[in-house]
Design an enzyme around this catalytic site. Sequence first.
Site, mmCIF file in Angstrom:
data_model
loop_
_atom_site.group_PDB
_atom_site.id
_atom_site.type_symbol
_atom_site.label_atom_id
_atom_site.label_comp_id
_atom_site.label_asym_id
_atom_site.label_seq_id
_atom_site.Cartn_x
_atom_site.Cartn_y
_atom_site.Cartn_z
ATOM 1 N N GLU A 58 0.792 -1.345 -0.018
ATOM 2 C CA GLU A 58 0.105 -0.083 -0.528
ATOM 3 C C GLU A 58 1.089 0.613 -0.229
ATOM 4 O OE1 GLU A 58 -3.430 -0.343 -0.344
ATOM 5 O OE2 GLU A 58 -2.540 -2.461 -0.056
ATOM 6 N N CYS B 66 -2.346 9.380 2.252
ATOM 7 C CA CYS B 66 -2.064 8.475 1.357
ATOM 8 C C CYS B 66 -3.159 8.931 -0.269
ATOM 9 C CB CYS B 66 -2.025 6.913 1.154
ATOM 10 S SG CYS B 66 -3.243 6.521 2.304
HETATM 11 P P1 NAD Z 1 8.365 4.749 3.935
HETATM 12 O O1 NAD Z 1 8.526 3.995 3.130
HETATM 13 O O2 NAD Z 1 9.910 6.068 4.722
HETATM 14 O O3 NAD Z 1 8.607 3.947 5.217
HETATM 15 C C1 NAD Z 1 8.191 2.570 5.970
HETATM 16 C C2 NAD Z 1 7.701 1.734 6.668
HETATM 17 O O4 NAD Z 1 9.491 1.182 5.854
HETATM 18 C C3 NAD Z 1 8.800 2.259 8.067
HETATM 19 O O5 NAD Z 1 8.158 1.458 8.732
HETATM 20 C C4 NAD Z 1 9.897 1.769 7.233
HETATM 21 O O6 NAD Z 1 11.189 2.080 8.712
HETATM 22 C C5 NAD Z 1 9.889 0.565 6.213
HETATM 23 N N1 NAD Z 1 11.889 0.924 5.564
HETATM 24 C C6 NAD Z 1 12.019 1.658 5.579
HETATM 25 N N2 NAD Z 1 12.823 1.426 4.583
HETATM 26 C C7 NAD Z 1 12.826 -0.263 4.396
HETATM 27 C C8 NAD Z 1 13.414 -0.670 3.783
HETATM 28 N N3 NAD Z 1 14.457 -0.588 2.688
HETATM 29 N N4 NAD Z 1 13.463 -2.516 3.896
HETATM 30 C C9 NAD Z 1 12.251 -2.830 5.176
HETATM 31 N N5 NAD Z 1 11.192 -1.751 5.557
HETATM 32 C C10 NAD Z 1 11.752 -0.208 5.834
HETATM 33 O O7 NAD Z 1 7.465 5.651 4.424
HETATM 34 P P2 NAD Z 1 7.154 6.430 5.737
HETATM 35 O O8 NAD Z 1 7.375 7.803 5.710
HETATM 36 O O9 NAD Z 1 6.753 5.588 6.909
HETATM 37 O O10 NAD Z 1 5.589 6.450 5.271
HETATM 38 C C11 NAD Z 1 4.926 7.835 4.255
HETATM 39 C C12 NAD Z 1 4.476 7.039 2.859
HETATM 40 O O11 NAD Z 1 3.948 5.701 2.630
HETATM 41 C C13 NAD Z 1 3.787 8.152 1.633
HETATM 42 O O12 NAD Z 1 4.468 7.838 0.656
HETATM 43 C C14 NAD Z 1 1.920 7.722 2.050
HETATM 44 O O13 NAD Z 1 1.964 7.388 0.476
HETATM 45 C C15 NAD Z 1 2.445 6.364 1.815
HETATM 46 N N6 NAD Z 1 1.178 5.379 2.377
HETATM 47 C C16 NAD Z 1 0.787 4.195 1.858
HETATM 48 C C17 NAD Z 1 -0.932 4.441 2.581
HETATM 49 C C18 NAD Z 1 -1.662 3.568 1.732
HETATM 50 O O14 NAD Z 1 -2.669 2.861 1.781
HETATM 51 N N7 NAD Z 1 -1.960 3.176 0.255
HETATM 52 C C19 NAD Z 1 -1.219 4.635 4.199
HETATM 53 C C20 NAD Z 1 -0.169 5.081 4.409
HETATM 54 C C21 NAD Z 1 1.079 6.275 3.785
#
Ligand code: NAD
Length: 464
Positions: free
Chosen positions: A228, A263
Amino acid sequence: MLKIINPANGLLIKTIETDTSESLAHKFNQLKNGKKDWQNVPITDRIAILTKWKELLIHHKQELASILTQEMGKPIKQALAEIEAIANITTEWFCKNTQRYLMDEIVHDTNEWYEKIVYEPKGVICHISAWNYPYSVGANVIVPGLLAGNAIMYKPSEYTTLTGLKIQELFYQAGVPQSAFQIAIGAQPVGEALLSLPFDGYYFTGSSKTGKFIYEKVANKLVTCELEMGGKDPVYICEDIKNIDEVVAVTADGAFYNTGQSCCSVERIYVHEKIYDDYVRRFVQEVKRYKMGDPTKDDTYLGPLSRQQQLTVLEKQVKDAVDKGATVLCGGGIATVQHQPQIHAGGYFFEPTVLVNVTQNMSVMREESFGPIVGIAKVATDTEACSLMADTEYGLTAAVFSDNQTRALKILQQLEVGTIYHNCCERVKPWVPWSGRKQSGIGHVLSSIGIRALTKPKAYQFKK
Ligand code: NAD
Protein backbone atom coordinates in the site's frame (compact mmCIF):
# COMPACT_ATOMS: atom_id res chain seq x y z
CA MET A 1 19.18 3.29 19.80
CA LEU A 2 16.19 5.14 18.39
CA LYS A 3 15.61 8.79 19.25
CA ILE A 4 11.95 9.72 19.55
CA ILE A 5 11.61 13.42 18.70
CA ASN A 6 8.58 15.66 19.14
CA PRO A 7 8.12 17.29 15.70
CA ALA A 8 6.25 20.24 17.23
CA ASN A 9 9.39 21.46 19.01
CA GLY A 10 12.26 19.26 17.84
CA LEU A 11 12.91 18.07 21.42
CA LEU A 12 13.89 14.55 22.42
CA ILE A 13 11.02 12.64 24.03
CA LYS A 14 13.00 9.53 24.82
CA THR A 15 15.53 7.06 23.49
CA ILE A 16 14.53 3.46 22.87
CA GLU A 17 16.58 0.36 22.24
CA THR A 18 16.01 -1.10 18.79
CA ASP A 19 15.75 -4.74 17.83
CA THR A 20 18.76 -6.68 16.61
CA SER A 21 18.88 -9.60 14.15
CA GLU A 22 19.06 -11.92 17.18
CA SER A 23 16.07 -10.40 18.98
CA LEU A 24 14.04 -10.42 15.74
CA ALA A 25 14.89 -14.08 15.15
CA HIS A 26 13.81 -14.83 18.73
CA LYS A 27 10.49 -13.00 18.23
CA PHE A 28 9.95 -14.72 14.90
CA ASN A 29 10.50 -18.16 16.49
CA GLN A 30 8.01 -17.34 19.23
CA LEU A 31 5.42 -16.61 16.52
CA LYS A 32 6.36 -19.65 14.44
CA ASN A 33 6.09 -21.96 17.44
CA GLY A 34 2.88 -20.35 18.67
CA LYS A 35 0.94 -19.97 15.44
CA LYS A 36 -0.83 -23.35 15.68
CA ASP A 37 -2.08 -22.55 19.19
CA TRP A 38 -3.58 -19.28 17.97
CA GLN A 39 -5.13 -21.00 14.95
CA ASN A 40 -6.73 -23.48 17.32
CA VAL A 41 -8.41 -20.77 19.37
CA PRO A 42 -12.05 -20.83 18.16
CA ILE A 43 -12.83 -17.82 15.96
CA THR A 44 -15.58 -16.74 18.36
CA ASP A 45 -12.94 -16.44 21.11
CA ARG A 46 -10.62 -14.54 18.78
CA ILE A 47 -13.50 -12.15 18.04
CA ALA A 48 -14.08 -11.68 21.78
CA ILE A 49 -10.39 -10.83 22.28
CA LEU A 50 -10.36 -8.28 19.45
CA THR A 51 -13.61 -6.80 20.76
CA LYS A 52 -11.89 -6.35 24.10
CA TRP A 53 -8.99 -4.61 22.30
CA LYS A 54 -11.48 -2.25 20.70
CA GLU A 55 -12.95 -1.43 24.12
CA LEU A 56 -9.48 -0.82 25.55
CA LEU A 57 -8.71 1.61 22.72
CA ILE A 58 -11.78 3.64 23.62
CA HIS A 59 -11.10 3.43 27.33
CA HIS A 60 -7.54 4.74 26.87
CA LYS A 61 -8.21 7.04 23.92
CA GLN A 62 -7.09 10.28 25.61
CA GLU A 63 -3.74 8.82 26.64
CA LEU A 64 -3.23 7.12 23.24
CA ALA A 65 -4.12 10.28 21.34
CA SER A 66 -1.74 12.40 23.36
CA ILE A 67 1.13 9.94 22.71
CA LEU A 68 0.36 10.02 18.98
CA THR A 69 0.24 13.81 18.98
CA GLN A 70 3.50 14.04 20.86
CA GLU A 71 5.51 11.70 18.64
CA MET A 72 4.13 12.53 15.17
CA GLY A 73 2.50 15.92 15.58
CA LYS A 74 -1.03 14.92 14.59
CA PRO A 75 -3.45 17.55 15.98
CA ILE A 76 -5.08 16.08 19.07
CA LYS A 77 -8.64 16.14 17.71
CA GLN A 78 -7.52 14.25 14.60
CA ALA A 79 -5.58 11.76 16.76
CA LEU A 80 -8.72 11.07 18.78
CA ALA A 81 -10.79 10.78 15.60
CA GLU A 82 -8.36 8.18 14.20
CA ILE A 83 -8.49 6.05 17.36
CA GLU A 84 -12.29 6.27 17.61
CA ALA A 85 -12.73 5.33 13.94
CA ILE A 86 -10.41 2.36 14.24
CA ALA A 87 -12.21 1.10 17.31
CA ASN A 88 -15.83 1.88 16.50
CA ILE A 89 -15.84 1.47 12.72
CA THR A 90 -12.96 -0.68 11.47
CA THR A 91 -12.45 -3.15 14.33
CA GLU A 92 -16.17 -3.33 14.94
CA TRP A 93 -16.79 -4.18 11.26
CA PHE A 94 -14.06 -6.84 11.19
CA CYS A 95 -15.33 -8.41 14.41
CA LYS A 96 -18.84 -8.60 12.96
CA ASN A 97 -17.94 -9.79 9.47
CA THR A 98 -14.68 -11.75 9.34
CA GLN A 99 -16.23 -15.05 10.34
CA ARG A 100 -18.79 -15.07 7.53
CA TYR A 101 -16.16 -14.35 4.88
CA LEU A 102 -13.94 -17.17 6.15
CA MET A 103 -16.60 -19.86 6.30
CA ASP A 104 -15.95 -22.91 4.16
CA GLU A 105 -17.58 -22.35 0.75
CA ILE A 106 -19.23 -25.44 -0.65
CA VAL A 107 -19.06 -24.77 -4.37
CA HIS A 108 -20.11 -28.15 -5.83
CA ASP A 109 -22.12 -30.85 -4.09
CA THR A 110 -23.57 -33.63 -6.27
CA ASN A 111 -24.12 -37.39 -5.99
CA GLU A 112 -20.57 -37.87 -7.18
CA TRP A 113 -18.58 -34.89 -5.92
CA TYR A 114 -18.19 -32.70 -2.87
CA GLU A 115 -15.99 -29.67 -3.51
CA LYS A 116 -15.30 -26.64 -1.34
CA ILE A 117 -12.92 -23.76 -0.61
CA VAL A 118 -11.37 -23.56 2.85
CA TYR A 119 -9.68 -20.34 3.96
CA GLU A 120 -6.59 -21.35 5.94
CA PRO A 121 -4.50 -18.71 7.71
CA LYS A 122 -1.28 -17.81 5.96
CA GLY A 123 0.85 -18.47 9.05
CA VAL A 124 3.26 -15.83 10.34
CA ILE A 125 2.80 -12.46 8.65
CA CYS A 126 5.20 -9.53 8.68
CA HIS A 127 3.57 -6.08 8.58
CA ILE A 128 5.93 -3.14 7.94
CA SER A 129 4.00 0.05 8.50
CA ALA A 130 3.90 3.82 7.96
CA TRP A 131 3.48 6.56 10.59
CA ASN A 132 0.81 8.84 9.16
CA TYR A 133 -2.20 6.82 10.38
CA PRO A 134 -0.56 4.23 12.63
CA TYR A 135 -3.82 2.94 14.11
CA SER A 136 -5.48 2.61 10.70
CA VAL A 137 -2.64 1.14 8.69
CA GLY A 138 -1.80 -1.10 11.64
CA ALA A 139 -5.31 -2.34 12.32
CA ASN A 140 -6.25 -2.82 8.65
CA VAL A 141 -3.89 -5.79 8.59
CA ILE A 142 -3.46 -6.82 12.22
CA VAL A 143 -7.15 -7.04 13.21
CA PRO A 144 -8.38 -9.22 10.30
CA GLY A 145 -5.00 -11.00 10.30
CA LEU A 146 -5.39 -12.13 13.91
CA LEU A 147 -9.08 -12.90 13.43
CA ALA A 148 -8.17 -15.11 10.46
CA GLY A 149 -5.78 -17.07 12.70
CA ASN A 150 -2.42 -15.62 11.70
CA ALA A 151 0.46 -14.74 13.99
CA ILE A 152 1.78 -11.24 13.27
CA MET A 153 5.07 -9.39 13.51
CA TYR A 154 4.24 -5.69 13.33
CA LYS A 155 6.91 -3.12 12.61
CA PRO A 156 5.55 0.33 13.41
CA SER A 157 7.30 3.21 11.72
CA GLU A 158 10.21 4.64 13.68
CA TYR A 159 8.13 7.86 13.84
CA THR A 160 5.33 6.15 15.78
CA THR A 161 7.21 3.68 17.96
CA LEU A 162 5.51 4.71 21.21
CA THR A 163 2.12 4.20 19.55
CA GLY A 164 3.26 0.78 18.31
CA LEU A 165 4.28 -0.20 21.84
CA LYS A 166 0.88 0.90 23.17
CA ILE A 167 -0.92 -1.07 20.45
CA GLN A 168 1.05 -4.14 21.54
CA GLU A 169 0.38 -3.54 25.25
CA LEU A 170 -3.36 -3.32 24.66
CA PHE A 171 -3.40 -6.45 22.45
CA TYR A 172 -1.72 -8.41 25.26
CA GLN A 173 -4.08 -6.89 27.81
CA ALA A 174 -7.03 -7.93 25.65
CA GLY A 175 -5.80 -11.53 25.59
CA VAL A 176 -3.77 -11.86 22.37
CA PRO A 177 -0.91 -14.18 23.37
CA GLN A 178 2.71 -13.07 22.88
CA SER A 179 3.11 -16.10 20.63
CA ALA A 180 0.58 -14.52 18.20
CA PHE A 181 1.73 -10.90 18.18
CA GLN A 182 5.13 -9.22 18.42
CA ILE A 183 6.47 -5.85 17.40
CA ALA A 184 9.80 -4.99 15.81
CA ILE A 185 11.34 -1.74 17.03
CA GLY A 186 13.57 0.34 14.79
CA ALA A 187 13.98 2.09 11.47
CA GLN A 188 15.19 0.96 8.02
CA PRO A 189 17.84 -1.56 9.23
CA VAL A 190 15.23 -3.36 11.33
CA GLY A 191 12.83 -3.33 8.37
CA GLU A 192 15.52 -4.85 6.17
CA ALA A 193 16.39 -7.50 8.77
CA LEU A 194 12.75 -8.62 8.72
CA LEU A 195 13.03 -9.29 4.99
CA SER A 196 15.52 -12.08 5.53
CA LEU A 197 13.30 -14.00 7.98
CA PRO A 198 11.06 -16.76 6.53
CA PHE A 199 7.65 -15.13 6.94
CA ASP A 200 4.62 -16.65 5.21
CA GLY A 201 3.54 -13.27 3.82
CA TYR A 202 4.45 -9.59 3.87
CA TYR A 203 2.37 -6.45 4.15
CA PHE A 204 3.90 -3.05 3.62
CA THR A 205 2.49 0.46 3.92
CA GLY A 206 4.83 3.29 3.00
CA SER A 207 6.56 4.97 0.12
CA SER A 208 6.67 3.48 -3.37
CA LYS A 209 10.47 3.47 -3.27
CA THR A 210 10.65 1.31 -0.13
CA GLY A 211 7.75 -0.87 -1.28
CA LYS A 212 9.46 -1.78 -4.52
CA PHE A 213 12.71 -2.52 -2.67
CA ILE A 214 10.83 -4.88 -0.32
CA TYR A 215 8.97 -6.55 -3.20
CA GLU A 216 12.23 -7.38 -4.93
CA LYS A 217 13.94 -8.54 -1.74
CA VAL A 218 11.22 -11.04 -0.81
CA ALA A 219 10.45 -12.22 -4.37
CA ASN A 220 12.59 -15.30 -4.00
CA LYS A 221 10.56 -16.58 -1.05
CA LEU A 222 7.47 -16.99 -3.27
CA VAL A 223 5.16 -15.68 -0.57
CA THR A 224 2.61 -12.92 -1.10
CA CYS A 225 3.71 -9.31 -0.60
CA GLU A 226 0.93 -6.71 -0.51
CA LEU A 227 2.01 -3.11 -0.97
CA GLU A 228 0.00 0.00 0.00
CA MET A 229 2.01 2.96 -1.25
CA GLY A 230 1.96 6.62 -2.21
CA GLY A 231 -0.33 8.70 -4.39
CA LYS A 232 -0.75 11.97 -6.26
CA ASP A 233 -4.50 11.98 -6.08
CA PRO A 234 -6.47 14.31 -8.36
CA VAL A 235 -9.85 15.98 -7.95
CA TYR A 236 -11.92 17.56 -10.72
CA ILE A 237 -14.56 20.18 -9.90
CA CYS A 238 -17.21 20.51 -12.60
CA GLU A 239 -19.03 23.79 -13.20
CA ASP A 240 -22.43 22.20 -12.40
CA ILE A 241 -21.85 21.75 -8.66
CA LYS A 242 -24.75 23.05 -6.58
CA ASN A 243 -23.01 24.20 -3.44
CA ILE A 244 -19.58 25.65 -4.13
CA ASP A 245 -18.88 26.45 -0.46
CA GLU A 246 -19.48 22.87 0.53
CA VAL A 247 -17.22 21.56 -2.26
CA VAL A 248 -14.51 24.05 -1.28
CA ALA A 249 -14.70 22.93 2.37
CA VAL A 250 -14.60 19.22 1.50
CA THR A 251 -11.76 19.48 -1.02
CA ALA A 252 -9.63 21.80 1.16
CA ASP A 253 -10.08 19.39 4.06
CA GLY A 254 -9.13 16.55 1.69
CA ALA A 255 -5.90 18.37 0.88
CA PHE A 256 -4.94 19.61 4.36
CA TYR A 257 -6.35 17.12 6.91
CA ASN A 258 -3.57 15.41 8.88
CA THR A 259 -1.39 18.30 7.67
CA GLY A 260 -1.62 16.89 4.15
CA GLN A 261 0.04 13.64 5.22
CA SER A 262 -2.52 11.10 4.00
CA CYS A 263 -1.84 8.59 1.26
CA CYS A 264 -5.12 9.69 -0.36
CA SER A 265 -4.74 13.43 0.32
CA VAL A 266 -5.99 15.64 -2.48
CA GLU A 267 -2.72 16.63 -4.14
CA ARG A 268 -3.94 18.09 -7.46
CA ILE A 269 -7.12 20.03 -8.16
CA TYR A 270 -8.53 20.68 -11.64
CA VAL A 271 -11.40 23.17 -11.87
CA HIS A 272 -13.69 23.90 -14.80
CA GLU A 273 -12.92 27.36 -16.19
CA LYS A 274 -16.50 28.56 -15.67
CA ILE A 275 -16.14 28.45 -11.87
CA TYR A 276 -12.35 28.52 -11.56
CA ASP A 277 -11.92 32.09 -10.22
CA ASP A 278 -14.74 31.75 -7.74
CA TYR A 279 -13.54 28.35 -6.51
CA VAL A 280 -9.93 29.50 -6.09
CA ARG A 281 -10.93 32.66 -4.20
CA ARG A 282 -13.11 30.72 -1.76
CA PHE A 283 -10.53 27.92 -1.44
CA VAL A 284 -7.79 30.35 -0.40
CA GLN A 285 -10.17 32.01 2.09
CA GLU A 286 -10.91 28.60 3.59
CA VAL A 287 -7.23 27.65 3.87
CA LYS A 288 -6.35 30.97 5.50
CA ARG A 289 -8.91 30.15 8.20
CA TYR A 290 -7.05 26.96 9.20
CA LYS A 291 -5.29 27.31 12.52
CA MET A 292 -1.74 26.00 12.53
CA GLY A 293 0.18 25.57 15.75
CA ASP A 294 0.52 23.51 18.91
CA PRO A 295 -0.98 20.11 18.02
CA THR A 296 -1.98 19.46 21.63
CA LYS A 297 -4.55 22.29 21.45
CA ASP A 298 -8.14 21.40 20.58
CA ASP A 299 -8.55 24.15 18.00
CA THR A 300 -5.39 23.35 16.02
CA TYR A 301 -6.11 22.03 12.53
CA LEU A 302 -2.58 21.98 11.06
CA GLY A 303 0.31 20.55 13.06
CA PRO A 304 3.97 20.17 12.22
CA LEU A 305 5.19 17.75 9.58
CA SER A 306 6.22 14.48 11.18
CA ARG A 307 9.57 14.31 9.40
CA GLN A 308 11.96 17.24 9.33
CA GLN A 309 13.41 16.30 5.92
CA GLN A 310 9.98 16.77 4.29
CA LEU A 311 10.32 20.53 4.85
CA THR A 312 13.07 20.56 2.24
CA VAL A 313 11.02 18.44 -0.18
CA LEU A 314 8.15 20.94 0.03
CA GLU A 315 10.46 23.95 -0.28
CA LYS A 316 11.92 22.43 -3.45
CA GLN A 317 8.48 21.75 -4.90
CA VAL A 318 7.44 25.37 -4.36
CA LYS A 319 10.68 26.69 -5.87
CA ASP A 320 10.42 24.38 -8.88
CA ALA A 321 6.81 25.47 -9.45
CA VAL A 322 7.53 29.19 -9.10
CA ASP A 323 10.60 28.89 -11.37
CA LYS A 324 8.33 27.33 -14.00
CA GLY A 325 5.65 30.02 -13.74
CA ALA A 326 3.36 29.11 -10.82
CA THR A 327 1.90 31.70 -8.45
CA VAL A 328 1.78 31.23 -4.68
CA LEU A 329 -1.61 32.40 -3.38
CA CYS A 330 -0.92 31.60 0.25
CA GLY A 331 1.87 30.08 2.31
CA GLY A 332 4.86 28.97 0.29
CA GLY A 333 7.53 28.17 2.85
CA ILE A 334 8.68 26.94 6.23
CA ALA A 335 6.66 28.67 8.94
CA THR A 336 8.79 30.89 11.14
CA VAL A 337 7.98 31.98 14.67
CA GLN A 338 8.37 35.57 13.52
CA HIS A 339 5.39 35.18 11.18
CA GLN A 340 3.52 32.56 13.19
CA PRO A 341 4.10 33.36 16.87
CA GLN A 342 1.83 30.49 17.88
CA ILE A 343 4.34 27.83 16.72
CA HIS A 344 7.43 26.63 18.55
CA ALA A 345 10.86 27.58 17.19
CA GLY A 346 12.21 24.03 16.77
CA GLY A 347 9.06 22.60 15.18
CA TYR A 348 8.78 21.30 11.61
CA PHE A 349 5.99 23.61 10.47
CA PHE A 350 5.25 24.34 6.82
CA GLU A 351 2.73 27.02 5.88
CA PRO A 352 -0.46 25.78 4.21
CA THR A 353 0.30 26.51 0.58
CA VAL A 354 -1.93 27.00 -2.45
CA LEU A 355 -0.36 27.28 -5.91
CA VAL A 356 -2.06 28.29 -9.18
CA ASN A 357 -0.83 28.57 -12.77
CA VAL A 358 0.55 25.09 -12.24
CA THR A 359 1.39 22.71 -15.06
CA GLN A 360 2.06 19.00 -15.28
CA ASN A 361 5.81 19.48 -15.69
CA MET A 362 6.12 20.82 -12.13
CA SER A 363 7.14 18.41 -9.37
CA VAL A 364 4.23 19.67 -7.24
CA MET A 365 1.86 18.18 -9.85
CA ARG A 366 3.87 14.95 -10.37
CA GLU A 367 5.60 13.84 -7.15
CA GLU A 368 3.87 13.03 -3.90
CA SER A 369 4.08 16.13 -1.65
CA PHE A 370 2.85 14.54 1.58
CA GLY A 371 2.42 17.90 3.22
CA PRO A 372 0.15 20.98 3.38
CA ILE A 373 0.50 22.05 -0.23
CA VAL A 374 -1.76 21.80 -3.26
CA GLY A 375 -1.76 22.95 -6.89
CA ILE A 376 -4.95 24.14 -8.63
CA ALA A 377 -5.21 24.20 -12.44
CA LYS A 378 -7.92 25.48 -14.81
CA VAL A 379 -9.45 23.14 -17.42
CA ALA A 380 -11.84 23.80 -20.30
CA THR A 381 -13.47 20.39 -20.81
CA ASP A 382 -14.08 17.03 -19.14
CA THR A 383 -11.77 15.42 -21.67
CA GLU A 384 -8.94 17.73 -20.69
CA ALA A 385 -9.61 17.11 -16.98
CA CYS A 386 -9.65 13.35 -17.49
CA SER A 387 -6.39 13.34 -19.39
CA LEU A 388 -4.64 15.51 -16.76
CA MET A 389 -5.97 13.38 -13.91
CA ALA A 390 -4.62 10.27 -15.65
CA ASP A 391 -1.22 11.86 -16.20
CA THR A 392 0.53 10.31 -13.20
CA GLU A 393 2.55 7.25 -12.34
CA TYR A 394 0.37 6.73 -9.25
CA GLY A 395 -3.08 5.16 -9.04
CA LEU A 396 -4.57 5.36 -5.56
CA THR A 397 -7.77 7.46 -5.75
CA ALA A 398 -9.48 10.07 -7.93
CA ALA A 399 -12.53 12.25 -7.30
CA VAL A 400 -15.05 14.18 -9.38
CA PHE A 401 -17.45 16.75 -7.94
CA SER A 402 -20.47 17.19 -10.19
CA ASP A 403 -24.22 17.34 -9.88
CA ASN A 404 -24.39 14.72 -12.61
CA GLN A 405 -23.35 11.22 -11.54
CA THR A 406 -23.33 9.89 -15.12
CA ARG A 407 -20.92 12.63 -16.15
CA ALA A 408 -18.67 11.97 -13.14
CA LEU A 409 -18.66 8.22 -13.71
CA LYS A 410 -17.76 8.62 -17.37
CA ILE A 411 -14.54 10.31 -16.28
CA LEU A 412 -13.79 8.22 -13.21
CA GLN A 413 -14.22 4.86 -14.93
CA GLN A 414 -11.43 5.71 -17.33
CA LEU A 415 -8.89 6.19 -14.54
CA GLU A 416 -6.48 3.49 -13.44
CA VAL A 417 -6.98 3.88 -9.67
CA GLY A 418 -8.03 1.65 -6.77
CA THR A 419 -10.82 3.95 -5.51
CA ILE A 420 -13.11 6.43 -7.26
CA TYR A 421 -15.06 9.10 -5.39
CA HIS A 422 -18.11 11.01 -6.58
CA ASN A 423 -18.80 14.17 -4.52
CA CYS A 424 -16.39 13.08 -1.79
CA CYS A 425 -12.67 12.49 -1.37
CA GLU A 426 -9.93 11.30 1.04
CA ARG A 427 -12.13 8.62 2.58
CA VAL A 428 -11.43 5.01 3.63
CA LYS A 429 -14.08 2.56 4.86
CA PRO A 430 -13.54 -1.04 6.03
CA TRP A 431 -16.33 -2.54 3.91
CA VAL A 432 -14.77 -1.56 0.56
CA PRO A 433 -11.32 -2.72 -0.58
CA TRP A 434 -8.36 -0.37 -0.30
CA SER A 435 -5.75 -0.79 -2.98
CA GLY A 436 -3.46 1.06 -5.31
CA ARG A 437 -2.72 0.55 -8.97
CA LYS A 438 0.44 1.41 -10.90
CA GLN A 439 3.09 2.81 -8.50
CA SER A 440 0.54 3.05 -5.66
CA GLY A 441 0.64 -0.62 -4.88
CA ILE A 442 -0.44 -4.17 -5.36
CA GLY A 443 -2.89 -6.30 -3.39
CA HIS A 444 -5.75 -5.30 -1.11
CA VAL A 445 -6.59 -4.57 2.48
CA LEU A 446 -10.07 -4.11 4.01
CA SER A 447 -13.41 -5.63 2.92
CA SER A 448 -14.05 -9.31 2.21
CA ILE A 449 -11.21 -9.18 -0.31
CA GLY A 450 -8.72 -7.89 2.26
CA ILE A 451 -9.82 -10.52 4.79
CA ARG A 452 -9.40 -13.38 2.33
CA ALA A 453 -6.03 -11.97 1.19
CA LEU A 454 -4.82 -12.87 4.69
CA THR A 455 -5.50 -16.54 4.02
CA LYS A 456 -4.38 -19.36 1.76
CA PRO A 457 -7.52 -20.72 0.13
CA LYS A 458 -7.35 -24.49 -0.16
CA ALA A 459 -9.41 -26.49 -2.66
CA TYR A 460 -11.10 -29.68 -1.39
CA GLN A 461 -12.10 -32.11 -4.16
CA PHE A 462 -13.75 -35.23 -2.74
CA LYS A 463 -15.22 -38.04 -4.85
CA LYS A 464 -18.20 -39.57 -3.08
P1 NAD B 1 8.69 4.70 4.24
O1 NAD B 1 8.73 3.92 2.98
O2 NAD B 1 9.82 5.62 4.51
O3 NAD B 1 8.66 3.72 5.51
C1 NAD B 1 7.62 2.79 5.71
C2 NAD B 1 8.10 1.67 6.62
O4 NAD B 1 9.14 0.96 5.97
C3 NAD B 1 8.71 2.16 7.95
O5 NAD B 1 8.32 1.28 8.96
C4 NAD B 1 10.20 2.09 7.69
O6 NAD B 1 10.97 1.93 8.84
C5 NAD B 1 10.29 0.86 6.80
N1 NAD B 1 11.46 0.84 5.91
C6 NAD B 1 12.13 1.90 5.39
N2 NAD B 1 13.11 1.47 4.57
C7 NAD B 1 13.05 0.10 4.58
C8 NAD B 1 13.79 -0.93 3.92
N3 NAD B 1 14.80 -0.64 3.11
N4 NAD B 1 13.44 -2.20 4.15
C9 NAD B 1 12.40 -2.52 4.97
N5 NAD B 1 11.68 -1.59 5.63
C10 NAD B 1 11.99 -0.30 5.43
O7 NAD B 1 7.31 5.45 4.26
P2 NAD B 1 6.72 6.43 5.38
O8 NAD B 1 7.41 7.73 5.32
O9 NAD B 1 6.69 5.74 6.70
O10 NAD B 1 5.21 6.58 4.93
C11 NAD B 1 4.78 7.56 4.03
C12 NAD B 1 4.35 6.90 2.73
O11 NAD B 1 3.38 5.90 3.00
C13 NAD B 1 3.69 7.85 1.76
O12 NAD B 1 4.20 7.63 0.48
C14 NAD B 1 2.22 7.46 1.84
O13 NAD B 1 1.49 7.77 0.68
C15 NAD B 1 2.32 6.01 2.07
N6 NAD B 1 1.09 5.48 2.66
C16 NAD B 1 0.28 4.71 1.87
C17 NAD B 1 -0.91 4.22 2.38
C18 NAD B 1 -1.83 3.39 1.52
O14 NAD B 1 -2.74 2.81 2.07
N7 NAD B 1 -1.64 3.35 0.21
C19 NAD B 1 -1.28 4.50 3.70
C20 NAD B 1 -0.43 5.28 4.47
C21 NAD B 1 0.76 5.76 3.94
